[in-house]
Scaffold this active site. Structure first.
Site, PDB file in Angstrom:
ATOM      1  N   LYS A   1      33.274  41.884  36.654  1.00  0.00           N
ATOM      2  CA  LYS A   1      32.535  40.839  37.367  1.00  0.00           C
ATOM      3  C   LYS A   1      31.025  41.054  37.350  1.00  0.00           C
ATOM      4  CE  LYS A   1      36.049  38.353  38.728  1.00  0.00           C
ATOM      5  NZ  LYS A   1      36.122  36.910  38.909  1.00  0.00           N
TER       6      LYS A   1
HETATM    7  C1  LIG Z   1      40.781  42.664  39.864  1.00  0.00           C
HETATM    8  C2  LIG Z   1      40.633  41.327  39.243  1.00  0.00           C
HETATM    9  N1  LIG Z   1      41.417  41.015  38.205  1.00  0.00           N
HETATM   10  C3  LIG Z   1      41.353  39.802  37.621  1.00  0.00           C
HETATM   11  C4  LIG Z   1      40.480  38.826  38.069  1.00  0.00           C
HETATM   12  C5  LIG Z   1      40.457  37.489  37.388  1.00  0.00           C
HETATM   13  O1  LIG Z   1      39.283  37.248  36.640  1.00  0.00           O
HETATM   14  P1  LIG Z   1      38.667  35.806  36.556  1.00  0.00           P
HETATM   15  O2  LIG Z   1      38.187  35.440  37.947  1.00  0.00           O
HETATM   16  O3  LIG Z   1      37.546  35.875  35.593  1.00  0.00           O
HETATM   17  O4  LIG Z   1      39.744  34.862  36.125  1.00  0.00           O
HETATM   18  C6  LIG Z   1      39.650  39.113  39.157  1.00  0.00           C
HETATM   19  C7  LIG Z   1      38.773  38.081  39.725  1.00  0.00           C
HETATM   20  O5  LIG Z   1      38.462  38.067  40.896  1.00  0.00           O
HETATM   21  C8  LIG Z   1      39.715  40.400  39.752  1.00  0.00           C
HETATM   22  O6  LIG Z   1      38.931  40.723  40.798  1.00  0.00           O
END
Ligand SMILES: Cc1ncc(COP(=O)(O)O)c(C=O)c1O
Length: 324
Positions: A43
């Site tokens: 992120k």
């Molecule tokens: C630990 C984790 N895995 C997967 C995701 C999913 O990613 P995206 O929001 O880009 O779809 C997030 C998003 O908050 C996350 O914090």
């Protein structure tokens, strides 16, 4: 001398690591280990991009307050960038999130507000509603809205996608990604499919989320929604950042199988990553009949396992959930 001018310059260029023990398919499975980012998650990439784009078009002004409903990782990325650039941060979290995630955000100077998980998104107590209200009330503030903010997926189009293409020398055949806001899968897949439209893109979803059924039938079915323990993936809304047309298939993974695989990644591969990484690898194993030894699968490991030490890495918690 070789050094970075500040910590946010270290975002990106994370390694691809082969999975040797937990992969049950015939394919080469490579994990894009995003814990190497300074905030220990993928992120960081989109947080930086969202802030820079908001600065450019005047949504975020000097001395401003950044407000976001975040499960933790986006908050960390925003906080690191805010520190460098002199902004304040307020983050609104649903109460199912791990205590570690909340404490970590406070450690980097953010104010954290906790909201109930089991309420409708349009309920005034939900973390979506509270984030919006705070942004209305606080002067010189900016509501990030990672779900619908296009800079989220653009960040992955500009960085994650090109890195994977280059690291695999263009040989990637499958991209596997846990889907939350959809930014990671949509931006990365868009870049990769522009290079090679034959690349298959599989989204990993949670039981209790609307994505898989919506993708297969076009129906937003509220009966699919219930609370679950998997963190970071699945939603009870349809974020603008999920480009359903670019995703070839959704696979659901149970809370139990995701947790068990995250533990196996730590013990058998020495890769200590979060719940959604476990779910993604469990999903690949569920789909192994679709893979051959010619295939090169890239799976995204979104975040670090230290954020789950009170949960899936804790035997008592696993027993309480009935997972052990
Ligand atoms: C630990 C984790 N895995 C997967 C995701 C999913 O990613 P995206 O929001 O880009 O779809 C997030 C998003 O908050 C996350 O914090």
């Amino acid at each position: 001398m070789k050094y970075y001018n500040n910590i946010i310059e270290t975002i990106g260029n994370t390694p691809l690591v082969r999975l040797n023990k937990v992969n049950e398919s015939d394919a080469l499975v490579l994990a894009k280990v995003e814990t190497f980012n300074p905030g220990h998650s993928i992120k960081d990439r989109m947080a930086l991009k969202m802030i820079e784009d908001a600065e450019k078009d005047g949504r975020l002004n000097p001395g401003g307050t950044i407000i976001e409903g975040t499960s933790g990782n986006t908050g960390m990325g925003l906080a690191l960038t805010a520190i460098q650039k002199g902004y304040k941060c307020i983050f609104v979290l649903p109460d199912k999130q791990s205590k570690e995630k909340m404490d970590i955000l406070r450690a980097v100077g953010a104010q954290v507000e906790i909201c109930p998980t089991n309420v409708d998104p349009d309920d005034p107590r939900s973390y979506y509603s509270v984030s919006k209200r705070l942004a209305d009330e606080i002067p010189n503030s900016w509501y990030v809205n990672q779900y619908d903010n296009p800079s989220n997926s653009v960040a992955h189009y500009e960085s994650t996608g090109p890195e994977i293409w280059e690291q695999t020398d263009g040989r990637i055949t499958h991209l596997v990604v846990g889907v939350g806001t959809g930014g990671t899968i949509s931006g990365t897949a868009k870049y990769l499919k522009e290079q090679n439209p034959n690349i298959k893109v599989w989204g990993i979803d949670a039981y209790g989320s609307v994505f898989k059924k919506y993708h297969e039938t076009g129906e937003f079915d509220k009966n699919e929604i219930y609370s679950y323990t998997t963190e970071g993936i699945g939603e009870d809304i349809l974020p603008a950042n999920v480009d359903f047309s670019i995703i070839d298939k959704f696979e659901k993974v149970t809370d139990k199988n995701g947790a068990i695989m995250a533990r196996r990644l730590a013990r058998e591969e020495g890769i200590m990553v979060g719940y959604s990484a476990g779910s993604a690898v469990a999903g690949i194993n569920q789909l192994k009949e679709n893979l051959t030894k010619e295939d090169v699968v890239v799976v995204i490991f979104h975040d670090h396992g230290t954020r789950y030490v009170g949960k899936l890495f804790n035997d008592d918690w696993m027993k309480e959930q009935g997972f052990m």
